[in-house]
Design an enzyme around this catalytic site. Structure first.
Site, PDB file in Angstrom:
ATOM      1  N   ASP A 137       0.931  -0.782  -0.289  1.00 45.27           N
ATOM      2  CA  ASP A 137      -0.373   0.106   0.009  1.00 45.27           C
ATOM      3  C   ASP A 137       0.725   1.622  -0.290  1.00 45.27           C
ATOM      4  O   ASP A 137       2.154   0.965   0.280  1.00 45.27           O
ATOM      5  CB  ASP A 137      -1.024   0.049   1.054  1.00 45.27           C
ATOM      6  CG  ASP A 137      -0.539  -0.038   2.587  1.00 45.27           C
ATOM      7  OD1 ASP A 137       0.626  -0.363   2.712  1.00 45.27           O
ATOM      8  OD2 ASP A 137      -0.747   0.573   3.845  1.00 45.27           O
TER       9      ASP A 137
ATOM     10  N   GLU B 152      -0.029  -1.066   5.928  1.00 45.29           N
ATOM     11  CA  GLU B 152       1.469  -0.351   6.681  1.00 45.29           C
ATOM     12  C   GLU B 152       0.805   1.297   6.390  1.00 45.29           C
ATOM     13  O   GLU B 152       1.433   1.543   7.471  1.00 45.29           O
ATOM     14  CB  GLU B 152       2.307  -0.087   6.037  1.00 45.29           C
ATOM     15  CG  GLU B 152       3.480  -0.927   7.317  1.00 45.29           C
ATOM     16  CD  GLU B 152       4.466   0.742   6.742  1.00 45.29           C
ATOM     17  OE1 GLU B 152       4.843   1.142   7.728  1.00 45.29           O
ATOM     18  OE2 GLU B 152       3.874   1.860   5.983  1.00 45.29           O
TER      19      GLU B 152
END
Length: 379
Positions: free
Chosen positions: A70, A134
């Site tokens: 991500d 994250e």
């Protein structure tokens, strides 16, 4: 040989802005499955995660890699000189959101692992954990993967997180720990009134100012052998009051603390609440405190794992990396409860910036470092 530059480019073209998966984990799952890894999607709370293992679960030792696909939002796309999800290469530089943080790191350890198990199958297991959470709240990302591993009796003997760790030059720094992080919000309530008659009101602003000054002026510590001094930053003070003839009833403030291993989230929470209570009593106001601990400080003491990584970095770059605990938080704060963990990755100067980019040679160098780490670990 698996090309980590091409894999990085393929991942960048997946628009995986938190919490969207964007096709990045699908791409990795297909690639790793073809290479003989057993892959499991560990999706939770709308977040996509991938667990991949090569080798039998019963092996006595297993080397783990952790990373995320991500990325943070693009921001003002018009400010980019290259398409943020175009993965264009110009003059040996690969551009795109996630080029540094950290699709290149994921590509490097995936490419190293795929080639290693194909060419020199180890006596042991390799585990890859890749999250899509994250850059977000980090509630259903690596923690979900670790919960899955515990339920399935999966175990990493050691783990390397592929976050960018080098400030300026490849190989100059690795992380053996991280400071803890926490935020405290204060809401101060008094009595609203006319500014010409302050004795009829109870102004919350002086109380908030006193509290913020007391917190910011306090020396938390002077550092430890492996950590810099803890820091406290006042990040906001606000009333929302546009009227100059009105004493407001409420105001709000917040502080962020980055703390070393002399403290815990609990000990600092107690201190913050005590300071707020003292100021509330002094000014005759009410102070409500809300605290969020994002992660505790941790340290993996210098030893076999850090030596293994440092030797590989020095062999490939000519630099012996400094053992550091600087910077913000990472998912290593969760992994440290599972097994010894360190972090090493490429230069992070452009992460989260417009025109995020990485020299393609650094990606190849990072794959070579990870491959050497695997070879030395299973030697």
């Amino acid at each position: 040989m698996t090309d980590p530059v091409q894999l990085t480019a393929d991942l960048i073209r997946c628009p995986s802005v938190t919490p969207e998966e964007g096709g990045a984990l699908v791409l990795l799952e297909e690639m790793l499955s073809r290479a003989g890894f057993t892959c499991t999607r560990v999706d939770r709370g709308g977040v996509c995660n991938l667990f991949a293992r090569w080798g039998d679960k019963g092996h006595a030792r297993s080397f783990g890699f952790n990373g995320h696909t991500d990325v943070v939002p693009v921001g003002d796309e018009a400010a980019w000189t290259r398409p943020p999800f175009g993965a264009e290469i110009h003059d040996g530089i690969l551009y795109g959101r996630g080029a540094t943080d950290m699709k290149s790191g994921v590509a490097a350890f995936v490419a190293a692992a795929v080639d290693f198990v194909r060419d020199t199958p180890p006596d042991g297991a390799i585990i890859l954990t890749v999250t899509g959470d994250e850059e977000g709240d980090a509630v259903d990302g690596t923690t979900a993967l670790l919960d899955y591993m515990q339920a399935q009796d999966e175990r990493m003997s050691v783990c390397l997180v592929g976050e960018p760790t080098c400030p300026n030059e490849m190989g100059e720094m690795m992380k053996i720990g991280r400071r803890g992080s926490m935020t405290a919000w204060f809401e101060v309530t008094g009595v609203q009134g006319h500014s010409a008659y302050p004795h009829r009101a109870r102004n919350p602003l002086p109380a908030l100012a006193r509290l913020m000054d007391r917190l910011a002026s306090h020396e938390l510590d002077r550092g430890t052998d492996h950590f810099d001094a803890s820091t406290l930053a006042v990040v906001t003070m606000d009333t929302g009051n546009a009227a100059t003839n009105v004493i407001p009833a409420q105001c709000r403030g917040a502080v962020n603390i980055r703390f070393n291993d002399l403290h815990s989230g609990a000990s600092l929470s107690d201190w913050l609440k005590a300071q707020a209570a003292d100021v509330a009593a002094e000014f005759g106001v009410q102070i409500d405190t809300r605290i969020k601990v994002s992660g505790e400080s941790f340290l993996t003491p210098p030893g076999p794992l850090s030596d293994l990584v440092a030797r590989a970095v020095e062999a490939e770059t000519g630099r012996r990396p400094e053992l550091s605990t600087t910077g913000g938080t990472s998912d290593a704060r969760f992994i440290k409860d599972h097994c010894p963990v360190v972090e090493f990755g490429l230069v992070g100067r452009t992460m989260h910036q417009v025109d995020e980019s990485v020299p393609v040679e650094q990606i190849r160098q990072l794959k070579a470092i990870y491959a050497r780490i695997l070879a030395d670990y299973f030697a």
